[in-house]
Design a protein around this motif. Structure first.
Motif, PDB file in Angstrom:
ATOM      1  N   GLY A 536       0.096  -4.424  20.838  1.00 38.81           N
ATOM      2  CA  GLY A 536       0.104  -3.659  19.959  1.00 38.81           C
ATOM      3  C   GLY A 536      -1.262  -3.660  18.917  1.00 38.81           C
ATOM      4  O   GLY A 536      -1.901  -4.300  18.917  1.00 38.81           O
ATOM      5  N   LEU A 537      -1.099  -2.526  17.594  1.00 42.36           N
ATOM      6  CA  LEU A 537      -2.030  -2.560  16.920  1.00 42.36           C
ATOM      7  C   LEU A 537      -1.420  -3.360  15.842  1.00 42.36           C
ATOM      8  O   LEU A 537       0.104  -2.960  15.216  1.00 42.36           O
ATOM      9  CB  LEU A 537      -2.555  -1.072  16.404  1.00 42.36           C
ATOM     10  CG  LEU A 537      -2.754  -0.393  18.198  1.00 42.36           C
ATOM     11  CD1 LEU A 537      -3.572   1.251  17.665  1.00 42.36           C
ATOM     12  CD2 LEU A 537      -4.043  -1.182  17.744  1.00 42.36           C
ATOM     13  N   ASN A 538      -2.373  -3.607  14.458  1.00 47.88           N
ATOM     14  CA  ASN A 538      -1.544  -3.846  12.595  1.00 47.88           C
ATOM     15  C   ASN A 538      -2.968  -3.898  12.243  1.00 47.88           C
ATOM     16  O   ASN A 538      -3.892  -3.831  12.558  1.00 47.88           O
ATOM     17  CB  ASN A 538      -1.487  -5.428  13.145  1.00 47.88           C
ATOM     18  CG  ASN A 538      -1.423  -6.427  12.152  1.00 47.88           C
ATOM     19  OD1 ASN A 538      -2.319  -7.245  11.627  1.00 47.88           O
ATOM     20  ND2 ASN A 538       0.255  -6.679  11.360  1.00 47.88           N
ATOM     21  N   ALA A 539      -1.984  -3.591  10.876  1.00 53.22           N
ATOM     22  CA  ALA A 539      -2.957  -2.963   9.607  1.00 53.22           C
ATOM     23  C   ALA A 539      -2.597  -4.122   8.380  1.00 53.22           C
ATOM     24  O   ALA A 539      -1.030  -3.291   8.705  1.00 53.22           O
ATOM     25  CB  ALA A 539      -3.274  -1.716   9.361  1.00 53.22           C
ATOM     26  N   ILE A 540      -3.746  -4.723   7.950  1.00 52.28           N
ATOM     27  CA  ILE A 540      -2.944  -5.186   6.576  1.00 52.28           C
ATOM     28  C   ILE A 540      -3.876  -4.540   5.184  1.00 52.28           C
ATOM     29  O   ILE A 540      -5.375  -4.511   6.084  1.00 52.28           O
ATOM     30  CB  ILE A 540      -2.848  -6.687   6.578  1.00 52.28           C
ATOM     31  CG1 ILE A 540      -3.004  -7.051   7.523  1.00 52.28           C
ATOM     32  CG2 ILE A 540      -2.226  -7.664   5.328  1.00 52.28           C
ATOM     33  CD1 ILE A 540      -2.657  -8.862   8.146  1.00 52.28           C
ATOM     34  N   ASN A 541      -3.538  -4.228   4.752  1.00 51.03           N
ATOM     35  CA  ASN A 541      -4.268  -4.180   3.336  1.00 51.03           C
ATOM     36  C   ASN A 541      -3.852  -4.773   2.063  1.00 51.03           C
ATOM     37  O   ASN A 541      -2.635  -4.901   1.771  1.00 51.03           O
ATOM     38  CB  ASN A 541      -3.725  -2.325   2.541  1.00 51.03           C
ATOM     39  CG  ASN A 541      -4.098  -1.498   4.353  1.00 51.03           C
ATOM     40  OD1 ASN A 541      -5.143  -1.269   4.434  1.00 51.03           O
ATOM     41  ND2 ASN A 541      -3.505  -0.873   4.526  1.00 51.03           N
ATOM     42  N   ASN A 542      -4.201  -5.670   1.497  1.00 54.38           N
ATOM     43  CA  ASN A 542      -4.639  -6.309   0.238  1.00 54.38           C
ATOM     44  C   ASN A 542      -5.122  -5.331  -1.085  1.00 54.38           C
ATOM     45  O   ASN A 542      -6.472  -5.372  -1.348  1.00 54.38           O
ATOM     46  CB  ASN A 542      -4.148  -7.629   0.054  1.00 54.38           C
ATOM     47  CG  ASN A 542      -4.140  -8.738   1.447  1.00 54.38           C
ATOM     48  OD1 ASN A 542      -4.840  -8.577   2.563  1.00 54.38           O
ATOM     49  ND2 ASN A 542      -2.736  -8.862   1.453  1.00 54.38           N
ATOM     50  N   ASN A 543      -3.926  -6.086  -2.233  1.00 55.34           N
ATOM     51  CA  ASN A 543      -4.921  -5.559  -3.244  1.00 55.34           C
ATOM     52  C   ASN A 543      -4.759  -6.282  -4.670  1.00 55.34           C
ATOM     53  O   ASN A 543      -3.457  -6.388  -4.951  1.00 55.34           O
ATOM     54  CB  ASN A 543      -4.601  -3.702  -4.163  1.00 55.34           C
ATOM     55  CG  ASN A 543      -5.691  -3.411  -4.344  1.00 55.34           C
ATOM     56  OD1 ASN A 543      -5.616  -3.994  -6.083  1.00 55.34           O
ATOM     57  ND2 ASN A 543      -6.244  -2.239  -4.596  1.00 55.34           N
ATOM     58  N   LEU A 544      -5.505  -7.209  -5.489  1.00 50.38           N
ATOM     59  CA  LEU A 544      -4.876  -8.476  -6.266  1.00 50.38           C
ATOM     60  C   LEU A 544      -5.543  -7.670  -7.383  1.00 50.38           C
ATOM     61  O   LEU A 544      -6.891  -7.394  -7.395  1.00 50.38           O
ATOM     62  CB  LEU A 544      -4.594  -9.817  -6.084  1.00 50.38           C
ATOM     63  CG  LEU A 544      -4.446 -10.531  -7.210  1.00 50.38           C
ATOM     64  CD1 LEU A 544      -3.729 -11.493  -5.783  1.00 50.38           C
ATOM     65  CD2 LEU A 544      -5.184 -10.769  -7.836  1.00 50.38           C
ATOM     66  N   ASN A 545      -5.346  -6.771  -8.792  1.00 49.28           N
ATOM     67  CA  ASN A 545      -6.011  -6.761  -9.638  1.00 49.28           C
ATOM     68  C   ASN A 545      -5.544  -8.287 -10.805  1.00 49.28           C
ATOM     69  O   ASN A 545      -4.510  -7.734 -11.239  1.00 49.28           O
ATOM     70  CB  ASN A 545      -6.043  -5.044  -9.809  1.00 49.28           C
ATOM     71  CG  ASN A 545      -7.338  -5.793 -11.260  1.00 49.28           C
ATOM     72  OD1 ASN A 545      -7.677  -6.105 -11.776  1.00 49.28           O
ATOM     73  ND2 ASN A 545      -6.539  -3.948 -11.206  1.00 49.28           N
ATOM     74  N   THR A 546      -6.256  -8.495 -11.525  1.00 50.36           N
ATOM     75  CA  THR A 546      -5.955  -9.819 -12.085  1.00 50.36           C
ATOM     76  C   THR A 546      -6.754  -9.179 -14.037  1.00 50.36           C
ATOM     77  O   THR A 546      -8.195  -9.152 -13.296  1.00 50.36           O
ATOM     78  CB  THR A 546      -6.298 -11.287 -12.324  1.00 50.36           C
ATOM     79  OG1 THR A 546      -5.298 -10.825 -11.318  1.00 50.36           O
ATOM     80  CG2 THR A 546      -5.998 -11.746 -13.825  1.00 50.36           C
ATOM     81  N   VAL A 547      -6.575  -8.542 -15.050  1.00 53.62           N
ATOM     82  CA  VAL A 547      -7.177  -8.981 -16.770  1.00 53.62           C
ATOM     83  C   VAL A 547      -6.249  -9.910 -16.971  1.00 53.62           C
ATOM     84  O   VAL A 547      -5.477  -9.838 -17.832  1.00 53.62           O
ATOM     85  CB  VAL A 547      -6.017  -7.520 -16.616  1.00 53.62           C
ATOM     86  CG1 VAL A 547      -7.842  -7.070 -18.236  1.00 53.62           C
ATOM     87  CG2 VAL A 547      -6.945  -6.309 -16.214  1.00 53.62           C
ATOM     88  N   VAL A 548      -7.620 -10.574 -17.823  1.00 52.72           N
ATOM     89  CA  VAL A 548      -7.172 -10.967 -18.666  1.00 52.72           C
ATOM     90  C   VAL A 548      -7.981 -11.136 -19.735  1.00 52.72           C
ATOM     91  O   VAL A 548      -9.106 -11.168 -20.151  1.00 52.72           O
ATOM     92  CB  VAL A 548      -7.626 -13.479 -18.386  1.00 52.72           C
ATOM     93  CG1 VAL A 548      -7.154 -14.619 -19.031  1.00 52.72           C
ATOM     94  CG2 VAL A 548      -6.327 -13.943 -16.900  1.00 52.72           C
ATOM     95  N   ASN A 549      -6.398 -11.239 -20.918  1.00 48.86           N
ATOM     96  CA  ASN A 549      -7.476 -10.778 -23.104  1.00 48.86           C
ATOM     97  C   ASN A 549      -6.953 -11.805 -22.902  1.00 48.86           C
ATOM     98  O   ASN A 549      -5.663 -12.377 -23.624  1.00 48.86           O
ATOM     99  CB  ASN A 549      -6.656  -9.443 -22.974  1.00 48.86           C
ATOM    100  CG  ASN A 549      -6.595  -8.170 -22.761  1.00 48.86           C
ATOM    101  OD1 ASN A 549      -7.501  -7.717 -22.492  1.00 48.86           O
ATOM    102  ND2 ASN A 549      -5.660  -7.865 -21.544  1.00 48.86           N
TER     103      ASN A 549
END
Length: 983
Positions: A536-549
């Protein structure tokens, strides 16, 4: 019309026959002691139709036709089949316990599994009963302590909300992620530890060590242990290779609970308890001579002005008996088409430090639906909301954290507020830690949604061929808000001492999704062979966005960001996309010879070449010898071998040369950083060979598992110095390799088995040793705080976890480096001993854990010495010459030898103990099963370690710099009163 009349007549005549051709069967499922087994599955063979036993082990169902075969299964028991040919109301089906768990089904691929008896590699498994059956668990990772071999599970601190480090089979990276990959119902589960910006106050990472030391929790703490049916731990590359470039640190596969056909099952559980400090160190006793020596004339004046009075500050800071509450409600059930499981847990735990605690609410809904005869659908949904107040602890370089300020303040200094609530300044340290405890905030709030689904298309099924098309995936989405409030009234913030108050507000938004599609084909030519093919086939997407004030110069008591005189913003994005394929072939010959070959290919945006596929193969072979022998005592004898490879990504952004912001006379711009990106950087690669033998004796009443492995981790990534002619000072390169060798031994037995008594025992023993086998740069020190206090050293031919430091004439010092070897963080061995004893309706569970060897860099006593507060300051058992007290000896050693700062971190502890009793069913008219009990965690602890707990890490989950003790939030022990009701 005549034809319709004939058809109607035929239906009427045949209906009674059709109605008669059904058999109503009811009865009870029991174990070998005739104890009813609740919620066992009773299904008609080759059919979706079935039911499950109730709280009293009873079941009832209708078998169509003239009879059929009933398949009865339950976790921990051998499956059994019963042929029914006539109606009956008193059928008794007896099940035999699967002592060696040989019929336990274990994962072998993304969509295939096999019986444990046929496994070619070692896989750790933890059932729901093992996980939460003894005592309530705060987090999943904490619940894994001592329950399977091959892992070092340790708490980074005792702060509420988690913070656990798990290392499987030794060190697998120098700078990369060292924690295993978690997969929950097919969804890749994010386990990040995200810093809050607290370093702005502590300055812990500004001097000596560049590693952050903010003690964040890790996000697997969000997962509710009560929802889990089963956990499988793929410890090495031979098992984890099917997960490719994310699996070199191992894989933890979590399967949550599902509904079963039958009447609705309702579970209600409630526990209340208290937690308290694991170990008290005590306080130093004082007199005028000690005060003058520790704090001089000014200190003596303070001491005398207070009349020589002292305060029990250890109890004041760590003496809370935190109330713990855990409420659980779950409903499950279904029919032959639909099954459902819904659960809710509310947890509210107060910490052992005032104003700290952890609260979590978790909702779960799992649905399984047979849409048609050939299409099945499963949907899993989980929502979590949690709130953790973690306090302000660990290392700092400003003497402002509660731990550092506490050990630096003698007990004769009065820190209590006056009648108006005004706190005095600490005359000896920049911080009044009582004021810090009562007025500051260090909070983590999480809102998380996990959605997963699986669709199975049964394309073809007959006695020879079985073809399925499977698609599955999911979304892991959460928001983490961190809040640090340090008001302007604090001693270290007011009057020019700090920034007139500070706010640290962080927001992390994470969106991860993964998708897989595969085909599974099973060929059974009825000649003894069974072939299982999947691809089979596999796809992984990661998106982490950190903002520190970070806001400073606060206006009055305001805590809004816009009510500040200055503000700065930092943002960090981690975005990656992975794509891959996998293929695997399994061959089983009469459950005697089982072989597997497979390959995974992965490419990732985090690699130097994002379009290049990296391949990770796996091979395994298991041979059940017993069919060729005639040894009545043996019930299993299997030899096995496996080989596999897996990967680990480079640190995010390492392939690029980063830009840093700059300001030129009021004009903004960007500068190229001093670290050069590595366009050809390759992922770290693990190669593992595993060999083992499994045996069952006396009908598997005694089981033995022996595993030896050799794991080579190659192309390890480091940031190294580069020639100045390049225009850069550092750069990322693949420059090192580490080899881990280890042994894991498991022994399970049922020493006692009578109608009233049963004793199940399991012993696990494991050991790992590491060695640096390649190093393309000069040997270097890493982690901790430098050679004067003890540090790790990466050196070819030596252990990857060796601890060295500067030495004096009494030490064996290397003449070139002036360093001496003082210890090793790797334990000599670990041993766990789990016992389950039942007598009538009583059940006793005890889990003991012995860690032998393994050293810590313990700096808490030294910091206490500098304040003159060490509980053992006046003892004389450290100085080899017997001249100096312990406190004076440690202070005199600072800068001369690191010997007294490296301590043996061995321990023995009773990790879990629980005693329960099932009340007589007749009390509740046989409609409910009610169990009451008492349980505890870490109630018995034996160690000589000179701090709160040898399980500690100032640097959190860092790969190398663990086992460092710097005034942490102390660990706790707890006890609980539990009651559960099942209808």
């Amino acid at each position: 019309m005549q034809n319709y009349k004939r058809l109607l007549l035929l239906i009427c005549l045949s209906a009674p026959v059709w109605l008669f051709a059904q058999i109503r069967v009811s009865g009870t499922v029991v174990d070998s002691k005739n104890t009813p087994i609740q919620f066992a599955s009773v299904k008609i063979k080759n059919s979706n139709q079935g039911t499950s036993t109730d709280a009293n082990g009873k079941f009832s169902l209708t078998v169509p036709g003239k009879g059929g075969l009933l398949d009865v299964t339950f976790i921990g028991f051998k499956g059994t089949s019963v042929n029914v040919t006539a109606p009956t109301t008193d059928l008794v089906i007896s099940m035999q316990e699967d002592v060696g768990h040989l019929e336990e089904v274990v994962v072998t691929g993304l969509a295939s599994s096999t019986k444990r008896a046929n496994l070619a590699h070692a896989v750790g498994t933890v059932s729901a009963k093992q996980l939460v059956g003894t005592t309530p668990q705060a987090t999943v990772d904490a619940a894994l302590y001592g329950k399977f071999p091959g892992a070092v599970v340790s708490s980074n601190s005792g702060a509420p909300g988690g913070g656990i480090s798990i290392k499987l089979r030794g060190i697998t990276s120098l700078v990369g992620n060292s924690q295993p990959l978690f997969i929950v119902d097919g969804v890749y589960y994010d386990n990040s530890s995200i810093n809050s910006g607290q370093n702005f106050i502590s300055k812990a990472a500004n001097q000596g060590s560049t590693n952050f030391q903010e003690n964040p929790s890790n996000r697997v703490a969000d997962l509710d242990p009560e929802d889990i049916e089963r956990i499988e731990i793929l410890k090495g590359a031979s098992t984890a290779a099917i997960y490719g470039a994310r699996a070199s640190t191992g894989v933890v596969i979590v399967t949550t609970k599902k509904g079963k056909s039958g009447k609705p099952k309702i579970e209600i559980g409630q526990s209340i308890g208290w937690q308290m400090q694991l170990k008290k160190l005590g306080m130093r006793s004082w007199d005028t001579a000690k005060v003058r020596a520790a704090a001089g004339a000014n200190g003596l004046a303070i001491y005398n002005a207070n009349g020589g009075k002292t305060y029990n500050y250890e109890d004041e800071l760590f003496g809370e008996h935190g109330f713990m509450n855990n409420t659980r409600v779950a409903v499950s059930g279904g029919n032959d088409k639909t099954s459902y499981y819904a659960g809710m847990t509310y947890q509210d735990n107060d910490g052992i430090v005032k104003n700290t605690g952890y609260r979590k609410t978790s909702f779960r809904l799992n649905l399984d639906q047979a849409l048609t005869k050939f299409l099945d659908l499963s949907v899993n949904a989980n929502y979590i909301e949690s709130n953790a107040n973690r306090g302000y602890f660990n290392n700092d370089n400003t003497s402002t954290s509660m731990g550092v300020a506490y050990v630096s303040t003698p007990s004769w200094v009065n820190l209590y507020p006056d009648a108006n609530g005004n706190y005095p300044n600490n005359p000896l340290v920049p911080s009044n830690w009582l004021q810090t405890r009562d007025l500051t905030t260090n909070n983590e709030t999480v809102n998380r949604m996990l959605l997963g689904g699986r669709a199975t298309w049964k394309v073809l099924k007959n006695s020879v061929h079985d073809l399925k098309i499977i698609a599955f995936g999911g979304i892991d989405y959460y928001t983490l808000n961190t809040k640090g409030i340090f008001p302007a009234v604090l001693q270290f913030e007011k009057n020019g001492n700090g920034t007139n108050g500070a706010l640290l507000y962080g927001t992390t938004v994470t969106h991860n999704d993964n998708y897989s599609a595969l085909a599974v084909y099973e060929l059974n030519p009825n000649n003894g062979f069974i072939f299982t093919t999947q691809a089979g086939l596999n796809a992984i997407n990661n998106n982490l966005n950190t903002v520190v004030n970070t806001a400073t110069q606060l206006i009055g008591t305001q805590t809004n960001l816009d009510q500040a005189g200055a503000i700065q913003v930092e943002q960090n994005k981690i975005i990656s996309k992975d794509r891959g394929f996998f293929a695997q072939e399994e061959v089983n010959y009469k459950d005697m010879l089982i072989g597997t070959v497979g390959i995974r290919g992965d490419k990732s945006s985090r690699n130097g070449n994002a379009d290049k596929l990296y391949y990770y193969p796996k091979f395994s072979l298991a041979f059940n010898i017993l069919p060729l022998m005639d040894v009545k005592m043996l019930s299993l004898l299997k030899v096995r071998g496996a080989y596999g490879e897996a990967g680990n990504f480079a640190p995010f952004g390492a392939i690029y040369s980063p830009l840093v912001p700059a300001n030129f006379n009021g004009t903004t711009g960007s500068l190229v950083d001093v670290t050069r990106g590595a366009a050809n950087l390759e992922p770290e690669r693990q190669k593992e060979l595993e060999l083992g033998v499994d045996a069952g004796i006396l009908n598997n009443r005694v089981g033995v598992e022996f595993t030896w492995y050799k794991k080579d981790v190659e192309d390890l990534i480091l940031k190294v110095q580069t020639p100045g002619s390049t225009g850069f000072s550092t750069g990322w390169k693949n420059v090192a390799a580490i080899q881990n060798k280890g042994v894991e031994i498991g022994l399970s037995a049922v020493p006692v088995l009578t109608k009233e008594w049963r004793w199940n025992a399991q012993v696990n023993w494991w050991k790992n040793t590491s060695k640096v086998t390649r190093l393309d740069v000069p040997a270097f020190n890493v982690g901790a705080f430098g050679a004067s206090l003890g540090t790790y050293r990466i050196e070819k031919g030596k252990s990857a976890t060796q601890i060295v430091g500067i030495g004096n004439a009494d030490d064996k010092v290397d003449p070139v480096t002036n360093l001496a070897l003082y210890g090793n963080a790797e334990p000599d061995f670990n041993l766990s001993f789990n016992n389950n004893v039942t007598w009538k309706s009583f059940e006793l569970n005890v889990l003991m854990h012995w860690k032998k060897g393994g050293d810590n860099i313990n700096l808490t006593p030294l910091l206490s010495d500098f304040g003159g507060t060490s509980h053992d300051y006046d003892d004389r058992d450290l100085d080899p010459k017997g001249q100096l007290t312990n406190g004076d000896y440690r202070k005199a050693s600072y800068g001369n030898t690191a010997r007294p700062f490296v301590e043996d971190a061995s321990y023995f502890r009773v990790r879990e103990i629980g005693l329960s009793y099932v009340l007589p069913a007749a009390w509740f008219k046989n409609i409910a099963r009610v169990k009451v009990g008492f349980s505890g965690r870490n109630l018995i602890n034996v160690f000589d370690y000179n701090s709160y707990d040898p399980e500690v890490s100032n640097f959190g989950i860092d790969a190398i710099s663990s086992n460092v003790d710097v005034t942490p939030f102390p660990s706790a022990k707890s006890f609980h009163f539990n009651v559960s009701v099942t209808f």
